[in-house]
Design a protein around this motif. Structure first.
Motif, mmCIF file in Angstrom:
data_model
loop_
_atom_site.group_PDB
_atom_site.id
_atom_site.type_symbol
_atom_site.label_atom_id
_atom_site.label_comp_id
_atom_site.label_asym_id
_atom_site.label_seq_id
_atom_site.Cartn_x
_atom_site.Cartn_y
_atom_site.Cartn_z
ATOM 1 N N GLU A 47 0.828 -1.196 0.000
ATOM 2 C CA GLU A 47 0.000 0.000 0.000
ATOM 3 C C GLU A 47 0.869 1.255 0.000
ATOM 4 O O GLU A 47 1.896 1.317 0.673
ATOM 5 N N LEU A 48 0.428 2.237 -0.787
ATOM 6 C CA LEU A 48 1.111 3.519 -0.856
ATOM 7 C C LEU A 48 0.097 4.622 -0.574
ATOM 8 O O LEU A 48 -0.567 5.111 -1.483
ATOM 9 N N PRO A 49 -0.065 5.018 0.700
ATOM 10 C CA PRO A 49 -0.916 6.169 0.978
ATOM 11 C C PRO A 49 -0.372 7.403 0.259
ATOM 12 O O PRO A 49 0.839 7.645 0.253
ATOM 13 N N VAL A 50 -1.277 8.155 -0.360
ATOM 14 C CA VAL A 50 -0.892 9.327 -1.141
ATOM 15 C C VAL A 50 -1.669 10.540 -0.634
ATOM 16 O O VAL A 50 -2.896 10.485 -0.515
ATOM 17 N N TRP A 51 -0.947 11.614 -0.331
ATOM 18 C CA TRP A 51 -1.544 12.884 0.053
ATOM 19 C C TRP A 51 -1.448 13.847 -1.127
ATOM 20 O O TRP A 51 -0.379 14.007 -1.721
ATOM 21 N N LEU A 52 -2.570 14.478 -1.467
ATOM 22 C CA LEU A 52 -2.612 15.415 -2.585
ATOM 23 C C LEU A 52 -2.708 16.842 -2.071
ATOM 24 O O LEU A 52 -3.428 17.112 -1.099
ATOM 25 N N PRO A 53 -2.002 17.775 -2.700
ATOM 26 C CA PRO A 53 -2.092 19.178 -2.283
ATOM 27 C C PRO A 53 -3.447 19.770 -2.652
ATOM 28 O O PRO A 53 -4.210 19.181 -3.429
ATOM 29 N N ALA A 54 -3.734 20.944 -2.124
ATOM 30 C CA ALA A 54 -5.024 21.581 -2.385
ATOM 31 C C ALA A 54 -5.245 21.818 -3.869
ATOM 32 O O ALA A 54 -6.380 21.729 -4.357
ATOM 33 N N ALA A 55 -4.163 22.100 -4.598
ATOM 34 C CA ALA A 55 -4.284 22.337 -6.038
ATOM 35 C C ALA A 55 -4.557 21.060 -6.817
ATOM 36 O O ALA A 55 -4.934 21.113 -7.992
ATOM 37 N N GLY A 56 -4.355 19.899 -6.164
ATOM 38 C CA GLY A 56 -4.588 18.618 -6.835
ATOM 39 C C GLY A 56 -3.420 18.117 -7.646
ATOM 40 O O GLY A 56 -3.424 16.969 -8.090
#
Length: 228
Positions: free
Chosen positions: A12-21
């Motif tokens: 598993e690779l949890p991914v966080w995206l910035p507000a801009a996407g």
């Protein structure tokens, strides 16, 4: 800012995206404590800076989804789990994570890596064996014994150490200082009064606010300069 969990080659690779996407990619590499609250907070902070952040579950082969606390019992448990971990497998997983981020439509431009403790060692090995665009390695205990890998590194690298680290003797850090001297794109910073894991604000027995307040902005600036 949003987060999700991707699947990459069995882990598993949890991914966080910035507000801009969208934004540059960054692989965040765990300490021996796993993907704990501290690492999640760092991932969120980096995503708020504009990065697409992926955090591989390095212990997935033996202890999937595992994390521990930072007290004496948690440190002992973490050491036991880390003892079952194969570093070569970890570098392979990080290489796969870099490739995965590069292929994401949300990732624009370059992909780097930032690692603490165990992750600091692995991030340096990644720089020597794969193709990240930049690496920040914080107090990686195996780095001093692998300085010969510097000849294989093609990306900018920043090393950060504590000069009073009980797990990494000062003379070992000095070996790294001598090895990086004069190398273009490679820098080292030593907080002489700092011990191990001094950036970890989730671990009161390790965290040292004053050196952390100097070291963390250096790391962030290095990433920004080389990832954009």
């Amino acid at each position: 800012m949003t987060s999700r969990v991707d699947e990459v080659g069995g882990f598993e690779l949890p991914v966080w995206l910035p507000a801009a996407g969208r934004g540059p990619g960054l692989v965040l590499v765990q300490e021996i404590f796993g993907l704990d609250a501290y690492l999640r907070s760092v991932a969120s902070e980096l995503a708020a800076m504009g990065y697409v952040v992926g955090v591989p579950d390095l212990f997935w082969r033996t202890d999937p989804g595992w994390s521990s606390g930072h007290d004496e019992q948690g440190v002992a448990a973490a050491m036991a789990v880390a003892g079952r971990f194969d570093h070569a497998d970890g570098v392979a997983d990080l290489t796969a994570a870099v490739a995965h981020l590069r292929a994401l439509p949300e990732v624009t431009g370059k992909v780097g890596a930032l690692g603490f403790c165990l992750g600091g060692s692995l991030a340096f090995a990644l720089a020597a064996h794969a193709d990240p665009d930049v690496v920040v390695s914080c107090y990686g205990s195996t780095v001093p014994d692998q300085v010969d890998l510097l000849d294989r590194v093609r990306c900018p690298v920043q090393f950060q150490f504590g000069g009073s680290d009980p797990y990494i003797p000062r003379e070992a850090v000095a070996r790294v200082e001598r090895a990086v001297a004069g190398r273009e794109g490679v820098e080292i910073h030593v907080e002489e009064q700092a011990g191990h894991a001094f950036l970890n604000h989730g671990a009161p027995q390790f965290f040292q606010p004053e050196p952390a307040a100097r070291a963390w902005p250096r790391a962030v600036d290095f990433l920004a300069r080389h990832l954009g």
